[in-house]
Write a protein that holds these residues in place. Structure first.
Motif, PDB file in Angstrom:
ATOM      1  N   ILE A  26     -17.940  18.664 -12.051  1.00 51.90           N
ATOM      2  CA  ILE A  26     -16.596  19.475 -12.686  1.00 51.90           C
ATOM      3  C   ILE A  26     -15.582  18.188 -13.354  1.00 51.90           C
ATOM      4  CG2 ILE A  26     -14.252  19.715 -11.342  1.00 51.90           C
ATOM      5  CD1 ILE A  26     -16.737  20.449  -8.954  1.00 51.90           C
ATOM      6  N   ASP A  27     -14.445  18.499 -14.209  1.00 49.45           N
ATOM      7  CA  ASP A  27     -13.827  18.409 -14.966  1.00 49.45           C
ATOM      8  C   ASP A  27     -12.804  17.384 -14.017  1.00 49.45           C
ATOM      9  OD1 ASP A  27     -14.848  19.646 -17.765  1.00 49.45           O
ATOM     10  OD2 ASP A  27     -13.459  21.026 -16.889  1.00 49.45           O
ATOM     11  N   PHE A  28     -12.528  18.022 -12.948  1.00 49.23           N
ATOM     12  CA  PHE A  28     -11.264  16.945 -12.021  1.00 49.23           C
ATOM     13  C   PHE A  28     -11.793  17.097 -10.915  1.00 49.23           C
ATOM     14  CE2 PHE A  28      -6.951  15.255 -10.772  1.00 49.23           C
ATOM     15  CZ  PHE A  28      -6.905  14.389 -10.904  1.00 49.23           C
ATOM     16  N   VAL A  29     -11.547  16.204 -10.187  1.00 49.14           N
ATOM     17  CA  VAL A  29     -12.500  15.771  -8.655  1.00 49.14           C
ATOM     18  C   VAL A  29     -11.019  15.137  -8.208  1.00 49.14           C
ATOM     19  CG1 VAL A  29     -13.777  15.616  -6.580  1.00 49.14           C
ATOM     20  CG2 VAL A  29     -14.918  16.078  -8.749  1.00 49.14           C
ATOM     21  N   ILE A  30     -10.196  15.869  -7.222  1.00 53.14           N
ATOM     22  CA  ILE A  30      -9.579  15.238  -5.873  1.00 53.14           C
ATOM     23  C   ILE A  30      -9.930  15.392  -4.274  1.00 53.14           C
ATOM     24  CG2 ILE A  30      -6.883  14.834  -4.709  1.00 53.14           C
ATOM     25  CD1 ILE A  30      -6.390  17.106  -7.485  1.00 53.14           C
ATOM     26  N   MET A  31     -10.209  13.243  -3.986  1.00 53.59           N
ATOM     27  CA  MET A  31     -10.355  13.425  -2.587  1.00 53.59           C
ATOM     28  C   MET A  31      -9.253  13.258  -1.778  1.00 53.59           C
ATOM     29  SD  MET A  31     -13.189  11.825  -0.217  1.00 53.59           S
ATOM     30  CE  MET A  31     -11.919  10.631   0.106  1.00 53.59           C
ATOM     31  N   GLN A  32      -8.921  14.146  -0.513  1.00 61.19           N
ATOM     32  CA  GLN A  32      -7.396  13.301  -0.088  1.00 61.19           C
ATOM     33  C   GLN A  32      -8.472  13.522   1.309  1.00 61.19           C
ATOM     34  OE1 GLN A  32      -3.617  15.548  -0.200  1.00 61.19           O
ATOM     35  NE2 GLN A  32      -3.801  16.167   1.898  1.00 61.19           N
ATOM     36  N   ASP A  33      -8.003  11.955   1.716  1.00 60.73           N
ATOM     37  CA  ASP A  33      -8.742  11.650   3.161  1.00 60.73           C
ATOM     38  C   ASP A  33      -8.005  10.808   4.032  1.00 60.73           C
ATOM     39  OD1 ASP A  33     -10.482  12.143   5.916  1.00 60.73           O
ATOM     40  OD2 ASP A  33     -11.615  13.386   4.103  1.00 60.73           O
ATOM     41  N   ILE A  34      -9.056  10.238   5.398  1.00 63.24           N
ATOM     42  CA  ILE A  34      -8.213   8.937   6.284  1.00 63.24           C
ATOM     43  C   ILE A  34      -9.313   7.769   5.993  1.00 63.24           C
ATOM     44  CG2 ILE A  34      -6.920  10.267   7.257  1.00 63.24           C
ATOM     45  CD1 ILE A  34      -9.311   9.652   9.374  1.00 63.24           C
ATOM     46  N   PHE A  35     -10.274   8.299   5.222  1.00 59.45           N
ATOM     47  CA  PHE A  35     -11.023   6.982   5.287  1.00 59.45           C
ATOM     48  C   PHE A  35     -12.248   7.673   4.050  1.00 59.45           C
ATOM     49  CE2 PHE A  35     -11.612   6.528   9.910  1.00 59.45           C
ATOM     50  CZ  PHE A  35     -10.588   5.460   9.887  1.00 59.45           C
ATOM     51  N   MET A  36     -13.229   6.557   3.182  1.00 57.90           N
ATOM     52  CA  MET A  36     -13.585   6.509   2.770  1.00 57.90           C
ATOM     53  C   MET A  36     -15.522   7.413   2.761  1.00 57.90           C
ATOM     54  SD  MET A  36     -14.322   6.362  -1.131  1.00 57.90           S
ATOM     55  CE  MET A  36     -15.143   5.988  -2.351  1.00 57.90           C
ATOM     56  N   ASN A  37     -15.794   8.738   1.744  1.00 55.46           N
ATOM     57  CA  ASN A  37     -16.698   9.163   2.692  1.00 55.46           C
ATOM     58  C   ASN A  37     -17.401   9.161   1.696  1.00 55.46           C
ATOM     59  OD1 ASN A  37     -15.580  11.781   0.912  1.00 55.46           O
ATOM     60  ND2 ASN A  37     -14.803  12.106   3.010  1.00 55.46           N
ATOM     61  N   LYS A  38     -19.260  10.477   1.085  1.00 57.87           N
ATOM     62  CA  LYS A  38     -19.772  10.595  -0.034  1.00 57.87           C
ATOM     63  C   LYS A  38     -19.144  11.205  -0.704  1.00 57.87           C
ATOM     64  CE  LYS A  38     -24.014   9.413   1.123  1.00 57.87           C
ATOM     65  NZ  LYS A  38     -25.350  10.763   1.550  1.00 57.87           N
ATOM     66  N   THR A  39     -18.231  12.414  -0.486  1.00 55.05           N
ATOM     67  CA  THR A  39     -17.386  12.765  -2.068  1.00 55.05           C
ATOM     68  C   THR A  39     -17.279  11.986  -2.400  1.00 55.05           C
ATOM     69  OG1 THR A  39     -17.243  15.079  -0.118  1.00 55.05           O
ATOM     70  CG2 THR A  39     -15.909  14.849  -2.953  1.00 55.05           C
ATOM     71  N   GLY A  40     -16.012  10.884  -1.502  1.00 52.58           N
ATOM     72  CA  GLY A  40     -15.210  10.170  -2.595  1.00 52.58           C
ATOM     73  C   GLY A  40     -16.320   9.466  -3.790  1.00 52.58           C
ATOM     74  N   LEU A  41     -17.493   8.993  -3.218  1.00 54.18           N
ATOM     75  CA  LEU A  41     -17.724   8.339  -4.603  1.00 54.18           C
ATOM     76  C   LEU A  41     -18.094   9.394  -5.623  1.00 54.18           C
ATOM     77  CD1 LEU A  41     -21.024   7.257  -2.796  1.00 54.18           C
ATOM     78  CD2 LEU A  41     -18.932   5.331  -3.196  1.00 54.18           C
ATOM     79  N   HIS A  42     -17.381  10.909  -5.939  1.00 52.17           N
ATOM     80  CA  HIS A  42     -17.287  11.573  -7.180  1.00 52.17           C
ATOM     81  C   HIS A  42     -16.456  11.620  -7.638  1.00 52.17           C
ATOM     82  CE1 HIS A  42     -21.935  12.069  -6.375  1.00 52.17           C
ATOM     83  NE2 HIS A  42     -21.360  12.291  -5.291  1.00 52.17           N
ATOM     84  N   ALA A  43     -15.109  11.533  -6.496  1.00 51.87           N
ATOM     85  CA  ALA A  43     -14.227  11.807  -6.678  1.00 51.87           C
ATOM     86  C   ALA A  43     -12.974  11.186  -7.923  1.00 51.87           C
ATOM     87  CB  ALA A  43     -12.960  11.519  -5.331  1.00 51.87           C
TER      88      ALA A  43
END
Length: 567
Positions: free
Chosen positions: A270-287
């Motif tokens: 995906i060209d652009f990934v936004i992650m909005q969360d309270i802690f870092m997680n696995k998805t955040g490694l791709h954001a």
């Protein structure tokens, strides 16, 4: 839910299907225990001996993936033995003859080789359910996370129609949701086909109402469900339909979605990934961008309980650091993109939503404050309208003709079944010690010290003996999609050939193994069944070091202090 959670403890019979309350919802489980203490009969249908099954009067320990066949067999017995509520069926339902024709062949003897439940036990359960003064069905992810999920849900509802268990207190059918506020997300229109209150996006009058309120033109086309995102990224040739940006908040698809190798490829392409969360997680490694937001104790708002009850939540502490609430972040992004959002607080947002949603209109902040919880529909702002504890009062259903619709379907096996190469089945399950993908509970030192990587695979003692493994041994598990290392947990609670894992562990991530097959209507993945194999690891010391090194590597990549666990 057609009823309320408090009503559970006053039902005369609870039919619990694919739902493990003790691990998934301890507060609801307490209601089940109270019902038992008050004399209610418990029938539990589950391939494992769960805590509910342990205290049940009857446990239908079916083979995973055979739900539809068993439900049809129960319907067959109720009809064949004259146990149906004929007056309710005649006065308040439609489609009975078609339903009867489909379930006719599903005698208990026909269902036994599919379900692995004895005909006598099927008959005993059907009689108890039909004869009870008030019967209530509770179902969970053991129903919903199959490729035949919607058929099974409709089949369960048909059992309630067949026995007249709708339209009164302490009866009905209740889905107990998989995560907090799943009900609320759907209620508020976080679905591709509707606005808040389940108002269809294809209804021109509804669309025009929202266009007028928001001052912008809106599409009348149904969007795509979450589980179709990989296809729209990896396979879609039409650039107009291809997904180029993905805004993810309060979710960790790189841990919770099936076939994780495909999800990682999707996030990376995906060209652009936004992650909005309270802690870092696995998805955040791709954001590409990470937006820090407030936790549940740092903001105000409304939740929907699984029983349609709106409940207020209140800020307990002021947030620290560079964080904002989810609604503030969304408002700021929207404003920066050219559509101003200028809400002052959550009550303004709630009041706007109510003004556009007739079935929620009466649920004001003031009324929720006074009553604690209000179950929709609640259409009038006056205090006289206290909401709707149970649906379909008087046998009137939400169809144009006011009748409940019977439904039955032929049983279909899971999309991937055991073979000589993959002789075991795997189902994802919950555990009480950690929650969901562990974004929150994994950052609690006490919980992390009690239970940590790489998690466990529940296996029968017979399978452990066959593989010559014991409790705590590391073992390799693999499917057609990937492999992982986890620990062996022998337990008499599962049948030989069937295994179970929780999906929150980073090293023992069982969604590396699960299939991407979907229910054709709900588009929910079949997380409860896939084919796997198990391989003993002779060099346990090397495997232990691999787990340790892999865990530290993930934590380092996430920017987590590897010198300590939790916060």
């Amino acid at each position: 839910m057609s009823m309320g959670v408090p009503e559970i403890e006053d039902a005369k019979l609870l039919f619990i299907f694919g739902y493990n309350g003790a691990d998934a919802h301890p507060i609801v489980a307490r209601r089940i225990v109270k019902a038992k203490q008050k004399g209610a009969k418990l029938i539990v249908t589950d391939p494992r001996i769960t805590e509910s099954a342990r205290i049940a009067d009857m446990h239908l320990q079916l083979k995973g993936g055979s739900n539809m066949a068993l439900i049809n067999a129960i319907g067959n017995v109720i009809i064949a033995e004259g146990l149906a509520d004929k007056k309710f069926v005649e006065d308040h339902t439609s489609g009975y003859e078609e339903y009867k024709a489909i379930v006719e062949k599903y005698t208990p003897e026909y269902a036994e080789p599919i379900c692995h439940v004895s005909p006598d036990l099927i008959r005993e359960a059907a009689r108890a359910y039909a004869k009870a003064e008030t019967s209530m069905i509770l179902y969970g992810m053991g129903v919903c996370q199959f490729a035949q999920a919607v058929d099974v849900v409709k089949g369960l509802a048909s059992l309630a129609l067949l026995t007249g268990n709708f339209g009164g207190p302490n009866m009905g059918i209740g889905p107990v949701r998989g995560q907090n506020n799943v009900q609320g997300a759907c209620d508020m229109g976080a679905l591709p086909n509707c606005y808040s209150g389940y108002q269809s996006v294809t209804d021109d009058a509804v669309r025009e109402k929202f266009e007028k309120a928001w001052g912008v033109p809106l599409s009348n086309k149904v969007g795509i469900p979450l589980t179709h995102v990989p296809h729209r990224v990896l396979e879609e040739k039409d650039e107009a339909k291809k997904i180029h940006a993905y805004y993810i908040f309060g979710e960790d698809p790189a841990q919770s979605d099936p076939d994780l190798a495909e999800i990682r490829e999707t996030l990376d392409k995906i060209d652009f990934v936004i992650m909005q969360d309270i802690f870092m997680n696995k998805t955040g490694l791709h954001a590409d961008v990470i937006l820090p937001s407030t936790s549940w104790g740092e903001h105000d708002g409304i939740y929907s309980c699984c029983d349609r009850g709106f409940q207020r939540i209140r800020k307990a502490i002021e947030p620290k650091g560079d964080v904002k609430t989810d609604w503030e972040i969304i408002s700021l992004i929207s404003t920066a993109m050219g559509y101003p959002m200028n809400y002052k607080n959550t009550q303004e947002i709630w009041d706007e939503m109510r003004s556009l949603t007739p079935s929620f209109y009466g649920a004001t902040y003031e009324k929720i404050e006074a009553l604690g919880s209000i179950q929709w529909p609640c259409r009038d702002e006056s205090m006289e309208d206290k909401g709707t504890p149970y649906l379909h009062k008087g046998g009137k259903f939400a169809h144009p003709d006011g009748r409940g619709k019977f439904f039955a379907s032929e049983w279909r096996p899971p999309c991937e079944v055991e073979s000589s190469e993959y002789p075991y089945s795997l189902s994802t399950v919950r555990e009480v010690g950690h929650y969901s993908v562990r974004t929150m509970t994994g950052n609690c030192r006490a919980l992390a010290n009690l239970e940590d990587e790489p998690g466990w695979i529940q296996m029968s003692p017979a399978d452990c003996e066959k593989l010559n493994v014991k409790e705590g041994d590391l073992i390799r598990v693999y499917s057609r999609r990937g492999s992982l290392i986890t620990r062996v947990m022998p337990t008499e609670r599962v049948k030989a050939g069937a295994t179970y894992m929780t999906y929150q562990w980073w090293i023992g991530a069982c969604n590396e193994l699960t299939t991407p097959y979907l229910d054709p209507i709900s588009n929910t993945p079949e997380s409860k069944y896939c084919a796997i194999n198990l391989e003993k690891i002779d060099d346990q010391a090397s495997a232990e070091q691999f787990v340790k090194d892999s865990y530290e590597s993930i934590r380092t990549n996430m920017g987590i202090d590897t010198a300590k666990k939790g916060v």
